[in-house]
Structure formats: C-alpha cells, structure tokens
Design an enzyme around this catalytic site. Structure first.
Site, short mmCIF file in Angstrom:
data_model
loop_
_atom_site.label_atom_id
_atom_site.label_comp_id
_atom_site.label_asym_id
_atom_site.label_seq_id
_atom_site.Cartn_x
_atom_site.Cartn_y
_atom_site.Cartn_z
N CYS A 130 47.16 41.92 35.22
CA CYS A 130 46.73 40.52 35.31
C CYS A 130 47.77 39.71 36.08
CB CYS A 130 46.51 39.92 33.93
SG CYS A 130 45.96 38.20 34.00
N CYS A 133 48.68 36.21 34.60
CA CYS A 133 49.56 36.30 33.42
C CYS A 133 50.97 36.73 33.83
CB CYS A 133 48.98 37.26 32.39
SG CYS A 133 47.45 36.64 31.61
#
Length: 175
Positions: A130, A133
C-alpha cells in the site's frame, strides 16, 4: 521452531534469503524492540504459519507483553487499512475525501512508543503493497526521529520475511 531451523528449511536456491535472515536478525540500526517488533509484524503480515510461529518464537520473547501485542496489532490494523487505502489511492475520485468509517483506535493508543508502532505499520504496509500507507507511516517515523537507515532496515526485514514465506509456500505446494 527457531530462526536457525527456519533458515535450515530454506532450499539452496534461496540461500540469499537465508543469509539475509541471519544478518537482519542483528541489524544494529534498530533498537531491540524495533527489530523484534518488525520481525513479528512482518511475519504475521506474510500469512505463513511456519514463518509466523518461528519468528514469533524467536523475537516475541525479546518484547514485553505490551510490545508483542502492539506488533500483532500493527499487522492486524494494517491488514485492514492497506486494503482500504490502496483502493482509495488506486481508484481516486471522491473516495479520498470520504470518511473511512473504520475503527482504528489502536493507532492512537498502541501501548508502545508511537514511533515503534508506526515503524511496524510501515513494514506491514510494505508487505501488503500500500503506497499511500507507506508514505504516511514513513513520514510519521521520520518526524518521530528515526533515520532513513532505520526505515530502510525495517523494509528490508519485511521484504526478506515476505520472501521466505513465499518460498516456503511454494515448496509446500510442490511437495
């Protein structure tokens, strides 16, 4: 199972992983808590029972009960967040302005130093791929006083642990 037993289980073609596991287990850039928690969170994120058991047995004992719980919590919460925020990032549009409406209380009160929990969340985000993130957690970790070398060390651990899990899954599938 110990770290040495896990390393011994790797086939010859994965010798680099075996060597990297050994050297990273003594990574001097991270504190003992940061190192152990990164191994635990990365192992759980890699979803291989053998790797999880071996690395939690090896590194869990080096953590306080609160830190072990926090490392597990980092793997858990990021397992959810990485899917959601990867979607938000990749699809774009209005989703980025909409409230997530997902409970994430552990991020605010992880039970350990915030920077350590964020480092573990970064490692798990690297395993789960991700980008949104990873960027967010890297920023918090650097702002919290950790060096880029510490960030790199955590991601190196995550990458090797994930690769070890993939090799063992592949070997088990072929057996």
């Amino acid at each position: 199972m110990s770290l040495d037993a896990l390393r011994a289980r790797l086939p010859e073609y994965a010798k680099d992983l075996k060597l990297n596991l050994g050297s990273l287990s003594n990574e001097p850039v991270l504190t003992q808590q940061q190192l152990a928690g990164t191994f635990v969170a990365s192992a759980l994120a890699s979803r291989n029972a053998e790797v999880s058991k071996a690395l939690v047995a090896e590194f869990g004992a080096k953590l306080s009960p609160e830190a072990l719980t926090a490392a597990k919590a980092a793997a858990a919460i990021m397992g959810m967040n990485n899917v959601y925020y990867r979607f938000v990032h990749l699809v774009g549009g209005d989703y980025g302005t909409m409230p997530a409406k997902l409970r994430m209380n552990v991020i605010g009160k992880p039970g350990v130093e915030k920077v350590d929990f964020e480092l573990w969340s970064l490692a798990v985000s690297a395993v789960n791929g991700c980008g949104m993130c990873m960027e967010s957690h890297e920023k918090v970790v650097l702002h919290g006083g950790l060096s880029k070398e510490a960030v790199q060390a955590a991601v190196r651990i995550a990458s090797v642990v994930h690769a070890v899990a993939a090799v063992l899954d592949g070997e088990d599938a072929l057996a």
